[in-house]
Structures are given as C-alpha cells and as structure tokens.
Write a protein that holds these residues in place. Structure first.
Motif, short mmCIF file in Angstrom:
data_model
loop_
_atom_site.label_atom_id
_atom_site.label_comp_id
_atom_site.label_asym_id
_atom_site.label_seq_id
_atom_site.Cartn_x
_atom_site.Cartn_y
_atom_site.Cartn_z
N GLU A 20 1.46 -1.46 0.25
CA GLU A 20 0.01 0.87 0.16
C GLU A 20 0.99 0.97 0.03
N GLY A 21 0.89 1.75 -0.84
CA GLY A 21 1.28 3.72 -1.04
C GLY A 21 2.69 3.16 -1.38
N GLY A 22 3.20 1.41 -1.62
CA GLY A 22 4.96 1.39 -1.88
C GLY A 22 5.49 0.73 -3.75
N SER A 23 5.60 -0.49 -3.42
CA SER A 23 6.42 -0.91 -4.77
C SER A 23 5.52 -1.76 -5.03
N GLU A 24 5.98 -1.96 -6.59
CA GLU A 24 5.28 -2.08 -7.65
C GLU A 24 5.95 -3.42 -8.33
N THR A 25 5.15 -4.56 -8.70
CA THR A 25 5.18 -6.09 -9.43
C THR A 25 5.36 -5.35 -10.94
N THR A 26 5.68 -5.74 -11.42
CA THR A 26 5.50 -5.67 -13.19
C THR A 26 6.02 -6.67 -14.25
N ILE A 27 4.54 -6.88 -15.22
CA ILE A 27 5.44 -8.15 -16.20
C ILE A 27 5.24 -7.05 -17.13
N GLY A 135 0.32 -10.05 -7.24
CA GLY A 135 -0.29 -9.38 -5.66
C GLY A 135 -0.70 -9.98 -4.45
N THR A 136 -0.39 -8.49 -4.02
CA THR A 136 -0.30 -9.58 -1.95
C THR A 136 -1.76 -9.07 -2.06
N PHE A 137 -2.22 -10.49 -0.99
CA PHE A 137 -3.61 -10.00 -0.68
C PHE A 137 -4.19 -9.61 0.24
N GLY A 138 -5.34 -9.55 -0.02
CA GLY A 138 -5.85 -8.24 1.25
C GLY A 138 -5.87 -6.62 1.02
N ILE A 139 -4.99 -6.75 -0.13
CA ILE A 139 -4.73 -4.94 -0.08
C ILE A 139 -5.65 -4.91 -1.90
N ARG A 140 -6.33 -3.31 -2.10
CA ARG A 140 -6.59 -3.22 -3.19
C ARG A 140 -5.31 -3.67 -4.05
N ILE A 142 -3.76 -2.19 -7.01
CA ILE A 142 -3.90 -1.32 -8.49
C ILE A 142 -2.86 -1.96 -9.35
N LEU A 143 -4.41 -1.40 -10.52
CA LEU A 143 -3.48 -2.63 -11.70
C LEU A 143 -3.76 -1.73 -13.42
#
Lengths: 221, 221
Positions: A20-27, A135-140, A142-143
C-alpha cells in the motif's frame, strides 16, 4: 461444487501495486490470472488450479498459435480477486460462495508457491528468464495493463470428485454413509443435491432415478 | 439457457483501439463491460442485458458506497469479447455456445444502442457529460486500462423464462405443446432438461417429480 473462479487476460505489460502506497511489480508479455477461491477449495485441488494457470493455452506465438505460460514461455501475474466469487442478485453482487478470508489467504500463498514450483520445473520457462509476479492478498489491487487484445476468458474449476459404488435399492442415507466412509466426514452433515432437488435420506436411489455414472453435488451443513 | 456472459472491470481510465491501425476511444473513471452473446440470446433479453450493464453497482463513490454507471454517474466502455463464451476443455478453450458471428454483430450493435438509450434517459447521467464508448465488433480489442483495483466480476445472464400452467398428470409431451403454444415454436423441436436428465415425452410430470415452481432448461433441436 466449485473450488476456484479464474479470469484470464493476456497483456503486453502489466504493473501491480504490491504494498500500500509502496512498491510495484511488473510483467512484460504474458498472462494475468485473477483468482478467487470458492467454498469447495482444498489443498488437493490447489495443484490442479496451478497446473491450469500455467498450462492453459491463451498466448499467441509469432505464428498465431496459442501457447501456455510454460511453453510460450512468458510472464505470469497472479492477482487475488475475491470479488470473482460474486453472484449478481438484483443490482448488487453477493459473495456467499467465497472461502473465508483467513483460509483464502493461506490458499493464495500456497497457490503462488505451487505455480512457482510448476514453472521452475520447466527448462524452457527457466531458460528465457521469464517472471512470475503476484499481488499481495488483502490489499487493493491497483493494476495497470497494456494489451494487444485482452482475450478475456473465465474458468470455474470444480472441487474433488469421489466415485461411490452402490445399488439402485440403496437409500440416499446409505449413499451418504458410503461417501462419509470414503471422505472421512460425518454422514449427517452431507447434503446431496442435483440442480434444485435435495435428496432425502429415506428414498432409494432408483426412486430418484439416480443411475450409474450420474454426478451429484455434495455440500456440508 | 444463457444469453450473455459479461466481465466487469472498474477503471480510472481506459483506451481502446476502434479502427485497425487507426483511431482510439477513451474513457475516464468508469466501468468496462466485456460482452459475449450466447446461443439463447434474443432481442427480448437485449434490453435486460443493457439494464444490467448500466445499473449494476460496482463503482465506489467518495463514501465508498457502490453505485452504478447511471447513478454514479460515470463513463462506460463496452468491449465485444467473443472469447468469454469459451469453455475450458483440457488446455484449450472451445467456443460452442457462442452466437454465430453475423447474429452476434447485430446483437452487439443493438446492445450498444440499448445502453445509449438507457443512459440518455437519466438526467443525472446526462448532466455530468459522462461518456459511453464501445469497441468495434470483429477487430482485435487493443486495450489499455488504469485501475484503482479492477474489482473484476463475472455475470452469466439467463435467457427468457416462460411460466406454464399444467397438471401433475400431464405428460412431458403435453407440457412441450403448452410451451410451443406460448412461445410460437414447434413442440417437436423442444428438449426439456434438468441437469443431465432429458425428460421423455411419454412420462408424466409427477413421475419425474416436476412440481409447481420448478425451473427446467429448454433447448431446441
């Protein structure tokens, strides 16, 4: 009895927030699998779900032939998406068939591990430095996604199937006891259904026209 | 009997190519509805599909209450997505339940018109200069989306329902004749099913335990 609902979309690239408000993952080019676990999900079917995600043929190769994540090979992004369990009632969705949150979180992390193991078992997939993101379980979730056509597909996977040997003159209650013996459950908690019919314990299978090879739905009360 | 399969995703913005190698359409905050028409789709249910798309509550307002496209109000992007009709067989999807292409194209353009009429009937929706965008049928839907959580939902809409008055001693064949009279079809083409059971013409409804209020599936041969 369903174990999971999955929506697949193909992408050229995707970016998902994992903190949340932090890092992203990309493919890059690959498959996005949105996953919700349904009430009949169990450890036994997790491997089947992982296999479906990794081997379903939805990615176009250069000859427009469809290939899977593992044999394309390409990236995979798994997105936990509880809301896929929703059923539309009037104008709102209801989520009665979803697995409770704690169980779903545990299933989700084991699904990710199972996909990881499955993909890493392939020399082809490993050789191309492809990526598994999730994704991280339980957070929104944002994709952002860029597609060359999302080629959206939906799958509802079934739960475990058991095959029971019985006679036409057996009563439904007897069948429940046989199921209970095979699955290690209490027969009194078993509900057998077919479409809207709930089968009553004191009626025989032949009276219900339950024949050899017929599939019934099983629920626990 | 299903008439359409729809996947909904919420977006902050979306951009879709509407002409091969050419122009794009964009929307801001709103709903993306991916639509496939299934074999039981007819003109009569198109209005219902349009109403579902415009009134389903999936868009969060500033108080985190869910609102529909029409009462949020917000933008709507309709994307033709034939592949939603796919059923997974092994590792590949098969598309036997899709409406043939020519019929689907006609249904699609009428669905867009029906959504447009529905949204324009709302003063709230009109007052906010919201936008209805839609993809071009038959081309590759090259789509980019930015979300604040796609909040993906799936709906399979049913076809038309008819209510038939009959007696327990009526035979299945008699019920078919009553259905045919009400729907203007040939009774001999009607197949009545429930789950895997195909009902035989010479058996009475009470023998099949077909009771008042029970829903059967109807197909045409």
């Amino acid at each position: 009895m369903s174990s999971a609902k999955i929506v697949f979309q193909c992408c050229m690239s995707a970016k998902l927030l994992v903190e949340e408000g932090g890092s992203e993952t990309t493919i890059n080019k690959g498959l996005i699998a949105y996953v919700a676990f349904l009430k009949d999900c169990s450890d036994e079917v997790l491997h089947k779900i992982a296999e479906t995600i990794c081997t379903v043929r939805l990615i176009s190769d250069s000859n427009d032939k469809l290939r899977s994540v593992i044999d394309s090979p390409c990236d995979l992004l798994i997105v936990p998406q509880f809301c896929l369990s929703g059923k539309l009632k009037g104008k709102c969705f209801q989520y009665h068939t979803a697995v409770p949150k704690v169980a779903a979180e545990s299933l989700y992390s084991r699904l990710v591990k199972s996909c990881d193991t499955f993909l890493r078992s392939s020399a082809t997939w490993l050789s191309k430095s492809c990526k598994l993101s999730y994704g991280t379980f339980g957070i929104r979730q944002i994709l952002n996604i860029e597609t060359n056509g999302p080629f959206t597909h939906v799958v509802e996977l079934l739960g475990k199937k058991v095959r029971i040997k019985c006679n036409p003159t057996d009563k439904v209650g007897d069948l429940k006891k046989l199921i209970a013996a095979q699955t290690g459950t209490n027969w009194e908690r078993i509900v057998l259904k077919k479409w809207y019919t709930i089968f009553k314990d004191h009626i025989t299978l032949q009276d219900y026209e339950i024949n050899d090879g017929m599939n019934l739905e099983l629920y626990y009360q």
